[in-house]
Design a protein around this motif. Sequence first.
Motif, PDB file in Angstrom:
ATOM      1  N   GLU A 122       4.787  -3.106  14.728  1.00  0.00           N
ATOM      2  CA  GLU A 122       5.984  -2.589  14.327  1.00  0.00           C
ATOM      3  C   GLU A 122       6.269  -2.947  12.987  1.00  0.00           C
ATOM      4  OE1 GLU A 122       8.091  -0.375  15.611  1.00  0.00           O
ATOM      5  OE2 GLU A 122       6.197  -0.306  17.132  1.00  0.00           O
ATOM      6  N   GLU A 123       5.670  -4.452  12.594  1.00  0.00           N
ATOM      7  CA  GLU A 123       5.866  -4.820  11.463  1.00  0.00           C
ATOM      8  C   GLU A 123       5.123  -4.214  10.256  1.00  0.00           C
ATOM      9  OE1 GLU A 123       5.057  -8.799   8.685  1.00  0.00           O
ATOM     10  OE2 GLU A 123       4.752  -8.855  10.739  1.00  0.00           O
ATOM     11  N   ASN A 124       3.819  -3.707  10.603  1.00  0.00           N
ATOM     12  CA  ASN A 124       2.833  -2.813   9.855  1.00  0.00           C
ATOM     13  C   ASN A 124       3.682  -1.490   9.514  1.00  0.00           C
ATOM     14  OD1 ASN A 124       0.058  -3.949  11.824  1.00  0.00           O
ATOM     15  ND2 ASN A 124       0.752  -4.633   9.776  1.00  0.00           N
ATOM     16  N   LEU A 125       4.017  -0.845  10.472  1.00  0.00           N
ATOM     17  CA  LEU A 125       5.012   0.317  10.179  1.00  0.00           C
ATOM     18  C   LEU A 125       6.274   0.218   9.338  1.00  0.00           C
ATOM     19  CD1 LEU A 125       5.083   1.890  14.035  1.00  0.00           C
ATOM     20  CD2 LEU A 125       3.742   2.622  12.049  1.00  0.00           C
ATOM     21  N   ARG A 126       6.825  -1.132   9.469  1.00  0.00           N
ATOM     22  CA  ARG A 126       7.924  -0.940   8.592  1.00  0.00           C
ATOM     23  C   ARG A 126       7.393  -1.350   7.110  1.00  0.00           C
ATOM     24  NH1 ARG A 126       9.978  -4.510  12.967  1.00  0.00           N
ATOM     25  NH2 ARG A 126       8.920  -6.286  12.103  1.00  0.00           N
ATOM     26  N   GLU A 127       6.492  -2.010   6.850  1.00  0.00           N
ATOM     27  CA  GLU A 127       5.775  -2.093   5.519  1.00  0.00           C
ATOM     28  C   GLU A 127       5.352  -0.926   5.002  1.00  0.00           C
ATOM     29  OE1 GLU A 127       5.945  -4.898   3.659  1.00  0.00           O
ATOM     30  OE2 GLU A 127       6.585  -6.272   5.160  1.00  0.00           O
ATOM     31  N   MET A 128       4.521  -0.181   5.923  1.00  0.00           N
ATOM     32  CA  MET A 128       4.192   1.244   5.355  1.00  0.00           C
ATOM     33  C   MET A 128       5.238   2.112   5.036  1.00  0.00           C
ATOM     34  SD  MET A 128       1.255   2.351   8.050  1.00  0.00           S
ATOM     35  CE  MET A 128       0.473   1.091   8.779  1.00  0.00           C
ATOM     36  N   ARG A 129       6.456   2.106   5.704  1.00  0.00           N
ATOM     37  CA  ARG A 129       7.676   2.850   5.551  1.00  0.00           C
ATOM     38  C   ARG A 129       8.263   2.321   4.080  1.00  0.00           C
ATOM     39  NH1 ARG A 129       8.608   7.596   6.440  1.00  0.00           N
ATOM     40  NH2 ARG A 129       8.902   7.647   4.378  1.00  0.00           N
ATOM     41  N   SER A 130       8.259   1.089   4.042  1.00  0.00           N
ATOM     42  CA  SER A 130       8.798   0.483   2.720  1.00  0.00           C
ATOM     43  C   SER A 130       7.949   0.945   1.484  1.00  0.00           C
ATOM     44  CB  SER A 130       9.025  -0.871   2.681  1.00  0.00           C
ATOM     45  OG  SER A 130       9.434  -1.754   1.566  1.00  0.00           O
ATOM     46  N   ALA A 131       6.785   0.955   1.765  1.00  0.00           N
ATOM     47  CA  ALA A 131       5.821   1.387   0.569  1.00  0.00           C
ATOM     48  C   ALA A 131       6.233   2.965   0.292  1.00  0.00           C
ATOM     49  CB  ALA A 131       4.427   1.262   0.726  1.00  0.00           C
ATOM     50  N   ASP A 133       8.956   4.644   1.006  1.00  0.00           N
ATOM     51  CA  ASP A 133      10.155   4.818   0.255  1.00  0.00           C
ATOM     52  C   ASP A 133      10.224   4.431  -1.162  1.00  0.00           C
ATOM     53  OD1 ASP A 133      11.318   5.759   2.330  1.00  0.00           O
ATOM     54  OD2 ASP A 133      11.962   3.818   3.039  1.00  0.00           O
ATOM     55  N   ALA A 134       9.454   3.425  -1.502  1.00  0.00           N
ATOM     56  CA  ALA A 134       9.251   2.769  -3.212  1.00  0.00           C
ATOM     57  C   ALA A 134       8.347   3.799  -3.824  1.00  0.00           C
ATOM     58  CB  ALA A 134       8.680   1.455  -3.057  1.00  0.00           C
ATOM     59  N   PHE A 135       7.457   4.450  -3.240  1.00  0.00           N
ATOM     60  CA  PHE A 135       6.511   5.640  -4.226  1.00  0.00           C
ATOM     61  C   PHE A 135       7.522   6.817  -4.340  1.00  0.00           C
ATOM     62  CE2 PHE A 135       4.122   9.131  -4.425  1.00  0.00           C
ATOM     63  CZ  PHE A 135       3.091   8.915  -5.014  1.00  0.00           C
ATOM     64  N   ALA A 136       8.301   7.137  -3.357  1.00  0.00           N
ATOM     65  CA  ALA A 136       9.470   8.450  -3.495  1.00  0.00           C
ATOM     66  C   ALA A 136      10.203   7.857  -4.373  1.00  0.00           C
ATOM     67  CB  ALA A 136       9.963   8.686  -2.138  1.00  0.00           C
ATOM     68  N   ALA A 137      10.921   6.741  -4.563  1.00  0.00           N
ATOM     69  CA  ALA A 137      11.997   6.077  -5.673  1.00  0.00           C
ATOM     70  C   ALA A 137      11.365   6.380  -6.838  1.00  0.00           C
ATOM     71  CB  ALA A 137      12.408   5.019  -5.290  1.00  0.00           C
ATOM     72  N   ALA A 138       9.947   5.972  -7.050  1.00  0.00           N
ATOM     73  CA  ALA A 138       9.271   5.712  -8.490  1.00  0.00           C
ATOM     74  C   ALA A 138       9.190   7.079  -8.928  1.00  0.00           C
ATOM     75  CB  ALA A 138       8.049   4.877  -8.223  1.00  0.00           C
ATOM     76  N   VAL A 139       8.698   8.169  -8.049  1.00  0.00           N
ATOM     77  CA  VAL A 139       8.587   9.391  -8.546  1.00  0.00           C
ATOM     78  C   VAL A 139       9.655   9.986  -9.011  1.00  0.00           C
ATOM     79  CG1 VAL A 139       7.781  11.706  -7.744  1.00  0.00           C
ATOM     80  CG2 VAL A 139       6.597   9.727  -7.073  1.00  0.00           C
ATOM     81  N   ALA A 140      10.993   9.880  -8.445  1.00  0.00           N
ATOM     82  CA  ALA A 140      12.302  10.717  -8.456  1.00  0.00           C
ATOM     83  C   ALA A 140      12.669  10.068  -9.894  1.00  0.00           C
ATOM     84  CB  ALA A 140      13.176  10.049  -7.381  1.00  0.00           C
ATOM     85  N   VAL A 146       1.872   3.557  -8.965  1.00  0.00           N
ATOM     86  CA  VAL A 146       0.649   2.707  -8.652  1.00  0.00           C
ATOM     87  C   VAL A 146       0.943   1.927  -7.642  1.00  0.00           C
ATOM     88  CG1 VAL A 146      -1.187   1.526  -9.307  1.00  0.00           C
ATOM     89  CG2 VAL A 146      -0.747   3.601 -10.760  1.00  0.00           C
ATOM     90  N   GLY A 147       1.929   0.637  -7.949  1.00  0.00           N
ATOM     91  CA  GLY A 147       2.222  -0.214  -6.980  1.00  0.00           C
ATOM     92  C   GLY A 147       2.555  -0.175  -5.687  1.00  0.00           C
ATOM     93  N   PRO A 148       3.399   0.699  -5.383  1.00  0.00           N
ATOM     94  CA  PRO A 148       3.698   1.225  -4.128  1.00  0.00           C
ATOM     95  C   PRO A 148       2.694   2.108  -3.504  1.00  0.00           C
ATOM     96  CG  PRO A 148       5.364   2.408  -5.433  1.00  0.00           C
ATOM     97  CD  PRO A 148       4.391   1.248  -6.291  1.00  0.00           C
ATOM     98  N   ASP A 149       2.010   2.703  -4.155  1.00  0.00           N
ATOM     99  CA  ASP A 149       0.702   3.574  -3.712  1.00  0.00           C
ATOM    100  C   ASP A 149      -0.179   2.610  -3.138  1.00  0.00           C
ATOM    101  OD1 ASP A 149      -1.369   5.249  -3.345  1.00  0.00           O
ATOM    102  OD2 ASP A 149      -1.252   6.618  -5.279  1.00  0.00           O
ATOM    103  N   PHE A 150      -0.885   1.648  -3.855  1.00  0.00           N
ATOM    104  CA  PHE A 150      -1.714   0.625  -3.387  1.00  0.00           C
ATOM    105  C   PHE A 150      -1.175  -0.153  -2.225  1.00  0.00           C
ATOM    106  CE2 PHE A 150      -3.478  -3.547  -3.706  1.00  0.00           C
ATOM    107  CZ  PHE A 150      -4.759  -3.363  -3.609  1.00  0.00           C
ATOM    108  N   GLY A 151       0.241  -0.336  -2.273  1.00  0.00           N
ATOM    109  CA  GLY A 151       0.569  -1.198  -1.157  1.00  0.00           C
ATOM    110  C   GLY A 151       0.633  -0.359   0.175  1.00  0.00           C
ATOM    111  N   PHE A 152       0.908   0.910   0.225  1.00  0.00           N
ATOM    112  CA  PHE A 152       0.582   1.731   1.291  1.00  0.00           C
ATOM    113  C   PHE A 152      -0.502   1.655   1.728  1.00  0.00           C
ATOM    114  CE2 PHE A 152      -0.081   6.068   2.976  1.00  0.00           C
ATOM    115  CZ  PHE A 152       0.580   5.644   4.277  1.00  0.00           C
ATOM    116  N   HIS A 153      -1.559   1.783   0.983  1.00  0.00           N
ATOM    117  CA  HIS A 153      -3.038   1.822   1.319  1.00  0.00           C
ATOM    118  C   HIS A 153      -3.494   0.256   1.980  1.00  0.00           C
ATOM    119  CE1 HIS A 153      -4.490   5.891   0.519  1.00  0.00           C
ATOM    120  NE2 HIS A 153      -3.414   5.809  -0.608  1.00  0.00           N
TER     121      HIS A 153
END
Length: 239
Positions: A122-131, A133-140, A146-153
Motif C-alpha cells: 500500500e505504501e508503494n501505491l501511495r508513493e506512485m500515486r503521489s508521483a 499527481d506531481a507529474f500532472a501538476a508539473a505539466v499543467a 522529469v523529477g516526478p517521472d523518475f520518481g514514478f519509475h
Amino acid sequence: MNTVLSARKRPRSLAQELVEALTERIREGALAPGHKLPTEAAVMAEFGVSRTVVREAISKLQAAGLVETRHGVGTFVVGPGEASFRITPEQLETLRDVIAVLELRIGLETEAAALAAVRRTEENLREMRSALDAFAAAVAEGRDAVGPDFGFHLEIARATQNGHFAELLSSLGAKIIPRARLGNETSAELQAYLLRTNGEHQSIYDAILRQDPEAARAAMRTHLANSRERRRRAAGEKN
C-alpha cells in the motif's frame, strides 16, 4: 541543529532545498566519501519533510553522482573512483544515445512492472500515486516533470521488493528520463505528448493496482517503446 524547511514551499522546491543542504555537507566533509547517509526517518525528522521529498532528493543526489544506494545496506557518499555502473551525461548527448538507454530500460523495467504488480505494498501505491499527481501538476503548470517521472519509475522498481532493481535504477539516476522537447515541436505538440505520457503512466499504475502482472508488463513496454519510437522518428532511424 535541526533544520525545518519551509512548509509553504512546493514538494519539488523542498526536495531541491534538501539536495542543497546535503550537498553542502558532502562538500564540507561532514559527510565524507564512504559515509552512510542518515536513514529516511532521520532526514524526515531533521528537516521536517515527507518521505516523498526525501526520496526525490536522494534521487537527485544519485543522478549527480554524489551518492549511491547499496542493496540491503543503505545510501553512501561516493568518492573519486568509487561509483558503480552509471551512465554519464556524455553518454546521453545524442538521440541515438537516448534510444540506447531506452532499450536498456525496456529490458529492465518491463519485468520490474510485472513483479511490482505481484509484490507491491500500500505504501508503494501511495508513493506512485503521489508521483503521478506531481507529474500532472508539473505539466499543467508548464514546469519540468522529469523529477516526478523518475520518481514514478523508481517507486515501481522499489515495489518489486528486490533491491537490485531499485539500486540499478537509482545508480542510473534521473538523467535517464529523456527530456520531453525534441527541437522543432510546437508547444501544443509537446503538451499532447506529456498528456499521453501521463495516460501511459496511469495505465501502468492501474495494472499494478489490480495486481495484474501481464497487463503491467505490457503497459510498461508500450510506454517505453512509444518514447523510443518518438526519438527514432526524430533521429530519422528506421530500425
